[in-house]
Design a protein around this motif. Structure first.
Motif, PDB file in Angstrom:
ATOM      1  N   ILE A 204      -8.320  20.021  11.281  1.00 17.36           N
ATOM      2  CA  ILE A 204      -7.617  20.631  12.180  1.00 17.36           C
ATOM      3  C   ILE A 204      -5.856  20.614  11.935  1.00 17.36           C
ATOM      4  CG2 ILE A 204      -7.400  18.651  13.584  1.00 17.36           C
ATOM      5  CD1 ILE A 204      -7.933  22.036  15.346  1.00 17.36           C
ATOM      6  N   GLU A 205      -5.406  21.960  12.090  1.00 17.40           N
ATOM      7  CA  GLU A 205      -3.876  21.984  11.762  1.00 17.40           C
ATOM      8  C   GLU A 205      -3.037  22.897  12.777  1.00 17.40           C
ATOM      9  OE1 GLU A 205      -0.763  22.009   7.962  1.00 17.40           O
ATOM     10  OE2 GLU A 205      -2.135  23.791   8.188  1.00 17.40           O
ATOM     11  N   GLU A 206      -2.481  22.384  13.680  1.00 17.55           N
ATOM     12  CA  GLU A 206      -1.755  23.052  14.687  1.00 17.55           C
ATOM     13  C   GLU A 206      -0.247  22.877  14.660  1.00 17.55           C
ATOM     14  OE1 GLU A 206      -3.547  25.207  16.316  1.00 17.55           O
ATOM     15  OE2 GLU A 206      -5.692  24.558  16.275  1.00 17.55           O
TER      16      GLU A 206
ATOM     17  N   LEU B 165      -7.810  26.610   2.102  1.00 18.99           N
ATOM     18  CA  LEU B 165      -8.037  27.714   2.764  1.00 18.99           C
ATOM     19  C   LEU B 165      -7.627  27.541   4.257  1.00 18.99           C
ATOM     20  CD1 LEU B 165      -9.373  30.380   4.021  1.00 18.99           C
ATOM     21  CD2 LEU B 165     -11.516  28.848   3.926  1.00 18.99           C
ATOM     22  N   ASP B 166      -6.411  27.889   4.717  1.00 15.12           N
ATOM     23  CA  ASP B 166      -6.122  27.600   6.059  1.00 15.12           C
ATOM     24  C   ASP B 166      -6.539  29.046   6.803  1.00 15.12           C
ATOM     25  OD1 ASP B 166      -4.231  28.026   8.298  1.00 15.12           O
ATOM     26  OD2 ASP B 166      -3.116  26.299   7.407  1.00 15.12           O
ATOM     27  N   THR B 167      -7.094  28.894   7.872  1.00 16.77           N
ATOM     28  CA  THR B 167      -7.715  30.016   8.646  1.00 16.77           C
ATOM     29  C   THR B 167      -6.830  30.763   9.126  1.00 16.77           C
ATOM     30  OG1 THR B 167      -8.504  28.790  10.545  1.00 16.77           O
ATOM     31  CG2 THR B 167     -10.012  28.984   8.810  1.00 16.77           C
ATOM     32  N   PHE B 168      -5.573  30.300   9.594  1.00 10.98           N
ATOM     33  CA  PHE B 168      -4.446  31.162  10.137  1.00 10.98           C
ATOM     34  C   PHE B 168      -3.662  31.647   9.108  1.00 10.98           C
ATOM     35  CE2 PHE B 168       0.094  31.299  10.811  1.00 10.98           C
ATOM     36  CZ  PHE B 168       0.389  31.804  11.801  1.00 10.98           C
ATOM     37  N   HIS B 169      -3.434  31.423   8.122  1.00  7.02           N
ATOM     38  CA  HIS B 169      -2.805  32.165   6.889  1.00  7.02           C
ATOM     39  C   HIS B 169      -3.749  32.844   6.495  1.00  7.02           C
ATOM     40  CE1 HIS B 169       0.662  29.474   6.796  1.00  7.02           C
ATOM     41  NE2 HIS B 169       0.108  28.514   6.148  1.00  7.02           N
ATOM     42  N   PHE B 170      -5.050  32.774   6.515  1.00  2.12           N
ATOM     43  CA  PHE B 170      -6.046  33.783   5.840  1.00  2.12           C
ATOM     44  C   PHE B 170      -6.196  35.127   6.768  1.00  2.12           C
ATOM     45  CE2 PHE B 170     -10.322  35.315   5.131  1.00  2.12           C
ATOM     46  CZ  PHE B 170     -10.595  35.150   3.898  1.00  2.12           C
TER      47      PHE B 170
ATOM     48  N   LYS C 153       2.325  30.296  17.060  1.00  2.00           N
ATOM     49  CA  LYS C 153       1.312  31.209  17.518  1.00  2.00           C
ATOM     50  C   LYS C 153      -0.134  30.634  17.138  1.00  2.00           C
ATOM     51  CE  LYS C 153       4.579  33.956  18.815  1.00  2.00           C
ATOM     52  NZ  LYS C 153       5.247  33.505  20.085  1.00  2.00           N
ATOM     53  N   ARG C 154      -0.248  29.385  16.488  1.00  2.22           N
ATOM     54  CA  ARG C 154      -1.557  28.871  16.180  1.00  2.22           C
ATOM     55  C   ARG C 154      -2.204  28.450  17.703  1.00  2.22           C
ATOM     56  NH1 ARG C 154      -2.036  25.754  10.628  1.00  2.22           N
ATOM     57  NH2 ARG C 154      -0.698  27.339   9.430  1.00  2.22           N
ATOM     58  N   LEU C 155      -3.323  28.635  17.682  1.00  4.76           N
ATOM     59  CA  LEU C 155      -4.253  28.074  18.705  1.00  4.76           C
ATOM     60  C   LEU C 155      -5.309  27.272  18.382  1.00  4.76           C
ATOM     61  CD1 LEU C 155      -4.752  31.431  20.572  1.00  4.76           C
ATOM     62  CD2 LEU C 155      -3.650  29.870  21.615  1.00  4.76           C
TER      63      LEU C 155
ATOM     64  N   TYR D  15      -9.516  22.738   3.802  1.00  3.48           N
ATOM     65  CA  TYR D  15      -9.825  23.502   4.655  1.00  3.48           C
ATOM     66  C   TYR D  15      -8.966  23.295   6.173  1.00  3.48           C
ATOM     67  CZ  TYR D  15     -13.671  25.999   7.568  1.00  3.48           C
ATOM     68  OH  TYR D  15     -14.228  26.806   8.378  1.00  3.48           O
ATOM     69  N   HIS D  16      -8.263  24.103   6.317  1.00  4.08           N
ATOM     70  CA  HIS D  16      -7.288  23.989   7.531  1.00  4.08           C
ATOM     71  C   HIS D  16      -7.894  25.007   8.789  1.00  4.08           C
ATOM     72  CE1 HIS D  16      -3.454  22.271   5.310  1.00  4.08           C
ATOM     73  NE2 HIS D  16      -4.605  21.215   5.632  1.00  4.08           N
ATOM     74  N   LEU D  17      -8.138  24.095   9.750  1.00  4.12           N
ATOM     75  CA  LEU D  17      -8.575  24.809  10.866  1.00  4.12           C
ATOM     76  C   LEU D  17      -7.853  25.091  12.085  1.00  4.12           C
ATOM     77  CD1 LEU D  17     -11.590  25.703  12.328  1.00  4.12           C
ATOM     78  CD2 LEU D  17     -11.675  23.303  13.209  1.00  4.12           C
TER      79      LEU D  17
ATOM     80  N   LEU E 159      -3.450  24.505  -3.852  1.00  7.70           N
ATOM     81  CA  LEU E 159      -2.599  25.394  -3.622  1.00  7.70           C
ATOM     82  C   LEU E 159      -2.807  26.114  -2.227  1.00  7.70           C
ATOM     83  CD1 LEU E 159      -0.355  27.793  -4.579  1.00  7.70           C
ATOM     84  CD2 LEU E 159      -2.190  28.901  -5.902  1.00  7.70           C
ATOM     85  N   GLU E 160      -1.575  25.884  -1.479  1.00  8.29           N
ATOM     86  CA  GLU E 160      -1.928  26.651  -0.229  1.00  8.29           C
ATOM     87  C   GLU E 160      -0.971  27.708   0.086  1.00  8.29           C
ATOM     88  OE1 GLU E 160      -2.072  24.170   3.377  1.00  8.29           O
ATOM     89  OE2 GLU E 160      -1.753  25.786   4.744  1.00  8.29           O
ATOM     90  N   PHE E 161      -1.693  29.134   0.018  1.00  4.58           N
ATOM     91  CA  PHE E 161      -0.815  30.194   0.198  1.00  4.58           C
ATOM     92  C   PHE E 161      -0.581  30.348   1.582  1.00  4.58           C
ATOM     93  CE2 PHE E 161      -3.924  32.776   2.482  1.00  4.58           C
ATOM     94  CZ  PHE E 161      -5.542  31.899   2.330  1.00  4.58           C
TER      95      PHE E 161
HETATM   96 ZN    ZN Z   1      -2.297  24.628   6.524  1.00  3.78          ZN
END
Ligand code: ZN
Length: 279
Positions: free
Chosen positions: A246-248, A174-179, A217-219, A200-202, A142-144
């Motif tokens: 990695i997900e940009e 856990l996507d760090t942008f969404h977190f 706006k992801r970097l 784990y999305h970085l 589940l990706e919030f």
């Molecule tokens: Zn993601």
């Protein structure tokens, strides 16, 4: 920690395709690959799943996840039927190429009359139904999304839901942008069972008002304001050892040459895991 590549990263680069991504990811040393539904659909116009399975058999990189089943909760009957078809297709893909994960994104704009309790209860049922349908071999993550209008937009809420589902093949992404984007809490991460964090999305995020950022706006990790020190400390504390992918979605990165994009993605992901995990 192993490293993965999500196809969103080079999605609009000139010359991008599922096969071009796979060849470049193999060249630059990614261990795992997250396949996008649209890239796969394009591939299927001229190829078969058997060909794709053969390609994986002859290369080191392995399929990690199907990205994504979008919007699976609070659906009307027609949407539910369409989602069932999509799930059947995902299962066929997973079985053909030995992929064991499906990433599922919650619906947006489900109506202002829906309470969190109602959203949670309905999602628990949906996830149980989907887990049954996919079978025990395929995990659902589940990706919030860190967007105000997403029906599940914080780590803590997503985690409570999968905990209540209580099935070995249902966990969280856990996507760090969404977190960062909806202010998920590190204390929730510290309380999590590491085995329940499937994906784990970085990435990173520009320094803009919280909740206001689109995916553009992801970097690259380390170039923005995501609290990677805090997130990685929490993940190390609970003993998380998964795949860091990695997900940009950044237009400037899409303007790069396709190979340069993936080469850079590999460099920053390797440097990131070396800094925080593989010491
Ligand atoms: Zn993601």
């Amino acid at each position: 920690m192993k490293i993965g590549f999500n196809e969103a990263t080079a999605l609009k680069c000139e010359g991008q395709s599922l096969m071009a991504d796979l060849e470049m990811c193999e060249k630059y040393g990614f261990d795992y690959f997250e396949m996008r539904f649209d890239c796969l659909a394009e591939y299927m116009k001229e190829h078969t799943l058997e060909e794709l399975a053969d390609w994986f058999k002859n290369h080191n990189i392995k399929p990690w996840a199907y990205n994504t089943l979008e919007f699976f909760n609070m659906l009307d009957p027609f949407q539910t039927m369409a989602t069932d078809w999509h799930l059947d297709w995902i299962k066929e893909v997973c079985e053909a190429i030995g992929m064991k994960m499906l990433i599922a994104v919650p619906s947006f704009n489900v109506g202002l009359d829906k309470t969190n309790a109602e959203i949670k209860a309905e999602m628990v049922e949906r996830l149980r139904y989907m887990a049954e349908k996919m079978g025990p071999e395929i995990r659902i993550s589940l990706e919030f999304c860190g967007v105000p209008t997403c029906s599940v937009n914080q780590f803590g809420t997503a985690y409570e839901i999968v905990k209540e589902v209580d099935l070995p093949n249902v966990g969280v992404t856990l996507d760090t942008f969404h977190f960062h984007e909806m202010g998920s809490k590190l204390e929730d991460l510290r309380k999590a069972d590491p085995k329940k964090i499937f994906v784990y999305h970085l990435n990173d995020c520009e320094d803009l008002p919280i909740g206001s950022c689109g995916d553009d706006k992801r970097l690259w990790p380390g170039e923005g304001v995501v609290d990677h020190d805090g997130i990685c400390a929490a993940l190390n504390e609970i003993g998380f050892d998964g795949v860091c992918t990695i997900e940009e979605f950044r237009p400037e990165y899409y303007a790069m040459n396709h190979e340069e994009n993936i080469k850079k993605a590999a460099e920053v992901t390797k440097a990131f895991v070396a800094k925080y995990y593989n010491k």
